[in-house]
Design a protein around this motif. Structure first.
Motif, PDB file in Angstrom:
ATOM      1  N   THR A  14      -7.036  -2.223   0.450  1.00  0.00           N
ATOM      2  CA  THR A  14      -6.124  -1.291  -0.203  1.00  0.00           C
ATOM      3  C   THR A  14      -6.209   0.092   0.434  1.00  0.00           C
ATOM      4  O   THR A  14      -7.196   0.428   1.102  1.00  0.00           O
ATOM      5  N   THR A  15      -5.198   0.888   0.187  1.00  0.00           N
ATOM      6  CA  THR A  15      -5.209   2.270   0.659  1.00  0.00           C
ATOM      7  C   THR A  15      -6.384   3.025   0.069  1.00  0.00           C
ATOM      8  O   THR A  15      -7.046   3.802   0.769  1.00  0.00           O
ATOM      9  N   ALA A  16      -6.674   2.794  -1.207  1.00  0.00           N
ATOM     10  CA  ALA A  16      -7.795   3.474  -1.858  1.00  0.00           C
ATOM     11  C   ALA A  16      -9.112   3.148  -1.157  1.00  0.00           C
ATOM     12  O   ALA A  16      -9.956   4.034  -0.961  1.00  0.00           O
ATOM     13  N   ARG A  17      -9.296   1.910  -0.760  1.00  0.00           N
ATOM     14  CA  ARG A  17     -10.533   1.539  -0.053  1.00  0.00           C
ATOM     15  C   ARG A  17     -10.559   2.142   1.345  1.00  0.00           C
ATOM     16  O   ARG A  17     -11.609   2.577   1.816  1.00  0.00           O
ATOM     17  N   ALA A  18      -9.412   2.158   2.026  1.00  0.00           N
ATOM     18  CA  ALA A  18      -9.352   2.780   3.355  1.00  0.00           C
ATOM     19  C   ALA A  18      -9.737   4.249   3.258  1.00  0.00           C
ATOM     20  O   ALA A  18     -10.504   4.762   4.093  1.00  0.00           O
ATOM     21  N   GLU A  19      -9.234   4.924   2.242  1.00  0.00           N
ATOM     22  CA  GLU A  19      -9.561   6.340   2.055  1.00  0.00           C
ATOM     23  C   GLU A  19     -11.037   6.522   1.706  1.00  0.00           C
ATOM     24  O   GLU A  19     -11.672   7.469   2.171  1.00  0.00           O
ATOM     25  N   ASP A  28     -17.890   8.327  12.216  1.00  0.00           N
ATOM     26  CA  ASP A  28     -17.069   9.104  13.129  1.00  0.00           C
ATOM     27  C   ASP A  28     -15.654   8.534  13.229  1.00  0.00           C
ATOM     28  O   ASP A  28     -14.711   9.254  13.551  1.00  0.00           O
ATOM     29  N   ALA A  29     -15.524   7.238  12.985  1.00  0.00           N
ATOM     30  CA  ALA A  29     -14.233   6.564  13.097  1.00  0.00           C
ATOM     31  C   ALA A  29     -14.140   5.482  12.029  1.00  0.00           C
ATOM     32  O   ALA A  29     -15.148   4.893  11.640  1.00  0.00           O
ATOM     33  N   VAL A  30     -12.919   5.220  11.598  1.00  0.00           N
ATOM     34  CA  VAL A  30     -12.681   4.180  10.606  1.00  0.00           C
ATOM     35  C   VAL A  30     -11.334   3.530  10.892  1.00  0.00           C
ATOM     36  O   VAL A  30     -10.406   4.188  11.355  1.00  0.00           O
ATOM     37  N   PRO A  65      -0.985   1.895  10.045  1.00  0.00           N
ATOM     38  CA  PRO A  65      -0.655   3.282   9.718  1.00  0.00           C
ATOM     39  C   PRO A  65      -1.414   3.836   8.508  1.00  0.00           C
ATOM     40  O   PRO A  65      -1.781   5.013   8.498  1.00  0.00           O
ATOM     41  N   ARG A  66      -1.707   3.000   7.520  1.00  0.00           N
ATOM     42  CA  ARG A  66      -2.476   3.464   6.358  1.00  0.00           C
ATOM     43  C   ARG A  66      -3.880   3.900   6.767  1.00  0.00           C
ATOM     44  O   ARG A  66      -4.406   4.893   6.271  1.00  0.00           O
ATOM     45  N   PHE A  67      -4.468   3.141   7.682  1.00  0.00           N
ATOM     46  CA  PHE A  67      -5.818   3.464   8.137  1.00  0.00           C
ATOM     47  C   PHE A  67      -5.822   4.687   9.041  1.00  0.00           C
ATOM     48  O   PHE A  67      -6.742   5.495   8.981  1.00  0.00           O
ATOM     49  N   VAL A  68      -4.805   4.820   9.872  1.00  0.00           N
ATOM     50  CA  VAL A  68      -4.696   6.016  10.716  1.00  0.00           C
ATOM     51  C   VAL A  68      -4.594   7.247   9.821  1.00  0.00           C
ATOM     52  O   VAL A  68      -5.295   8.246  10.030  1.00  0.00           O
ATOM     53  N   GLN A  69      -3.747   7.189   8.813  1.00  0.00           N
ATOM     54  CA  GLN A  69      -3.562   8.320   7.912  1.00  0.00           C
ATOM     55  C   GLN A  69      -4.857   8.642   7.164  1.00  0.00           C
ATOM     56  O   GLN A  69      -5.249   9.810   7.060  1.00  0.00           O
ATOM     57  N   ALA A  70      -5.524   7.617   6.646  1.00  0.00           N
ATOM     58  CA  ALA A  70      -6.775   7.841   5.911  1.00  0.00           C
ATOM     59  C   ALA A  70      -7.827   8.477   6.821  1.00  0.00           C
ATOM     60  O   ALA A  70      -8.519   9.420   6.415  1.00  0.00           O
ATOM     61  N   LEU A 103      -0.224   0.411  20.093  1.00  0.00           N
ATOM     62  CA  LEU A 103      -0.976   1.372  20.908  1.00  0.00           C
ATOM     63  C   LEU A 103      -0.351   2.771  20.870  1.00  0.00           C
ATOM     64  O   LEU A 103      -1.020   3.759  21.156  1.00  0.00           O
ATOM     65  N   GLU A 104       0.938   2.855  20.509  1.00  0.00           N
ATOM     66  CA  GLU A 104       1.602   4.156  20.414  1.00  0.00           C
ATOM     67  C   GLU A 104       1.276   4.884  19.123  1.00  0.00           C
ATOM     68  O   GLU A 104       1.594   6.073  18.993  1.00  0.00           O
ATOM     69  N   GLN A 105       0.633   4.207  18.173  1.00  0.00           N
ATOM     70  CA  GLN A 105       0.229   4.888  16.957  1.00  0.00           C
ATOM     71  C   GLN A 105      -0.845   5.912  17.302  1.00  0.00           C
ATOM     72  O   GLN A 105      -1.499   5.825  18.332  1.00  0.00           O
ATOM     73  N   ASP A 106      -1.038   6.862  16.433  1.00  0.00           N
ATOM     74  CA  ASP A 106      -1.945   7.984  16.689  1.00  0.00           C
ATOM     75  C   ASP A 106      -3.400   7.566  16.582  1.00  0.00           C
ATOM     76  O   ASP A 106      -4.125   7.960  15.678  1.00  0.00           O
ATOM     77  N   ILE A 107      -3.836   6.691  17.498  1.00  0.00           N
ATOM     78  CA  ILE A 107      -5.215   6.199  17.455  1.00  0.00           C
ATOM     79  C   ILE A 107      -6.098   6.798  18.540  1.00  0.00           C
ATOM     80  O   ILE A 107      -7.270   6.524  18.584  1.00  0.00           O
TER      81      ILE A 107
END
Length: 108
Positions: A14-19, A28-30, A65-70, A103-107
């Motif tokens: 879930t988004t809550a768990r990603a956050e 350092d990374a998630v 995208p949810r994980f990138v945002q979190a 790969l074009e996502q903000d990673i």
């Protein structure tokens, strides 16, 4: 030598768990793992149809995208583990089509 700590989990979390993972101060990374194509296409890492796998289908196109945002909101680097193992020959077209979009996502 620089050592970084990272965590990746299932894309269906879930988004809550990603956050919550992103707020862990030692990381350092998630991020998450998954196939690079949208859910409902191709096969899962266990070789079953993604269309019939339901929530078991992990998709970086859908979940990433949810994980990138979190990660970014918590000041962490995002991380993707791109599942390309046990790819059926019929999935190669999907891999070639959607991998560049992932790969074009903000990673980076």
């Amino acid at each position: 030598m620089v050592v970084q700590e990272a965590l990746f989990t299932f894309g269906w979390e879930t988004t809550a768990r990603a956050e919550a993972f992103a707020r862990l101060h030692t990381l350092d990374a998630v991020g998450c793992d998954g196939r690079p194509w949208p859910r409902g296409m191709g096969t899962t890492d266990s070789g079953v149809s993604s269309a019939t796998a339901g929530g078991a289908a992990k998709s970086l196109a859908d979940d990433g995208p949810r994980f990138v945002q979190a990660a970014r909101q918590a000041g962490k680097d995002p991380l993707f583990l791109i599942e390309n193992h046990a790819v059926r020959e019929t999935d190669n077209e999907l891999l070639e089509r959607y991998l560049p979009q992932v790969l074009e996502q903000d990673i980076g």
